[in-house]
Structure formats: C-alpha cells, structure tokens
Design a protein around this motif. Structure first.
Motif, PDB file in Angstrom:
ATOM      1  N   UNK A   1      50.403-106.253  26.309  1.00  0.00           N
ATOM      2  CA  UNK A   1      49.017-106.362  26.726  1.00  0.00           C
ATOM      3  C   UNK A   1      48.559-105.001  27.235  1.00  0.00           C
ATOM      4  N   UNK A   2      47.425-104.514  26.721  1.00  0.00           N
ATOM      5  CA  UNK A   2      46.864-103.239  27.164  1.00  0.00           C
ATOM      6  C   UNK A   2      45.610-103.533  27.984  1.00  0.00           C
ATOM      7  N   UNK A   3      45.687-103.269  29.287  1.00  0.00           N
ATOM      8  CA  UNK A   3      44.547-103.457  30.180  1.00  0.00           C
ATOM      9  C   UNK A   3      43.908-102.097  30.442  1.00  0.00           C
ATOM     10  N   UNK A   4      42.620-101.981  30.138  1.00  0.00           N
ATOM     11  CA  UNK A   4      41.883-100.739  30.378  1.00  0.00           C
ATOM     12  C   UNK A   4      41.248-100.823  31.769  1.00  0.00           C
ATOM     13  N   UNK A   5      41.485 -99.781  32.568  1.00  0.00           N
ATOM     14  CA  UNK A   5      41.031 -99.767  33.954  1.00  0.00           C
ATOM     15  C   UNK A   5      39.934 -98.699  34.145  1.00  0.00           C
ATOM     16  N   UNK A   6      38.838 -99.094  34.761  1.00  0.00           N
ATOM     17  CA  UNK A   6      37.767 -98.164  35.165  1.00  0.00           C
ATOM     18  C   UNK A   6      37.350 -98.552  36.578  1.00  0.00           C
ATOM     19  N   UNK A   7      37.209 -97.565  37.440  1.00  0.00           N
ATOM     20  CA  UNK A   7      36.822 -97.799  38.840  1.00  0.00           C
ATOM     21  C   UNK A   7      37.704 -98.853  39.511  1.00  0.00           C
ATOM     22  N   UNK A   8      38.988 -98.837  39.188  1.00  0.00           N
ATOM     23  CA  UNK A   8      39.951 -99.723  39.828  1.00  0.00           C
ATOM     24  C   UNK A   8      39.959-101.153  39.323  1.00  0.00           C
ATOM     25  N   UNK A   9      39.148-101.469  38.318  1.00  0.00           N
ATOM     26  CA  UNK A   9      39.048-102.843  37.799  1.00  0.00           C
ATOM     27  C   UNK A   9      39.378-102.883  36.307  1.00  0.00           C
TER      28      UNK A   9
END
Length: 143
Positions: free
Chosen positions: A76-84
């Motif tokens: 699973x690849x989770x993309x994170x922006x601004x900690x979310x």
C-alpha cells in the motif's frame, strides 16, 4: 509500543512482507536521496501477522512505482501532504521493466552487448512471469 513520528510530506509504504524493507530501500535507491527514511521491521499486523513499513519524507515523484510494483504489487502506497494521507496509490504489475533485473542466460545478447538495457516483459500476469525481451528467458527468482 514503538512510536515513529508522522511525516509532513512524502509517502508511507505499508503492508510490505516482513523482511523485505531493506531490499525495497536498495531497489528504490533511497540511500542516494537526501531525505529522512524510517524503516520499521516486523511490525504487528492483523492482516499479515508481521509486516515491514517504510516512511519516506521527500517528494512523491521520487518514488518509482514500477520498481515497487515489480517487487510486490500488494504494498500500500500512502501519499502524505501536510501530515495527512491525501491519496492511496494502487500498484499494478508493470508491462515492462528496465534495468531492475538482469538476464541470466549466457547466450542472451545482453551478456555480449554490455551497454544494452536489460528489458523484461510481463508474459503471464496471473502467474507474475517476466521474460527477457531479447531471448525470452523466464525470470525465476523474485526479489
């Protein structure tokens, strides 16, 4: 309980088979990037029993999804922006891979012509079989 801080921008690779995170680290060439990397090995998982997790704080465009999908398309690849988490990427087996693996056939043109790229083509998607583009040698050992 081990606590690894959250990242502000980057990606989290989850559901990696236990023990495979260092191989992924090397194949994605994360050692060559100037970014923060957290490797979590043998974390408890309800789904898998044990799993590895990679947290990488850098630009998401630095991630080669084809390499990752070839190694294990169930990650699973989770993309994170601004900690979310802002996106989850689905990995699909690439139709063609270049210079990730090498053909082991001594009669293959790639063993004679050293500058040729090592290209493997997905021959059987259900069995996850890749064959050399030049000599059709089957790739046997998965990373």
């Amino acid at each position: 309980m081990l606590n690894v801080g959250k990242i502000e921008e980057g990606f989290v690779l989850d559901h990696i088979k236990a023990g495979k995170s260092l191989s992924i680290y090397e194949h994605l060439q994360l050692d060559k990037l100037d970014c923060t990397v957290a490797i979590i090995k043998n974390a408890r998982s309800n789904k898998m029993g044990k799993k590895d997790i990679l947290k990488v704080e850098c630009d998401i465009n630095m991630l080669d999804l084809d390499v990752l999908a070839f190694i294990d398309h169930n990650i699973t690849v989770n993309v994170i922006k601004d900690g979310e988490i802002v996106d989850k990427k689905e990995l699909v087996l690439p139709k063609e891979i270049r210079n990730i693996i090498k053909c082991r056939n001594p009669r293959c043109i790639t063993s004679i012509e050293q500058e040729l790229p090592h290209i493997f083509v997905l021959a059987d998607e259900t069995k996850e079989v890749y064959r050399c583009k030049y000599c059709e040698e089957k790739f046997r050992e998965h990373l």
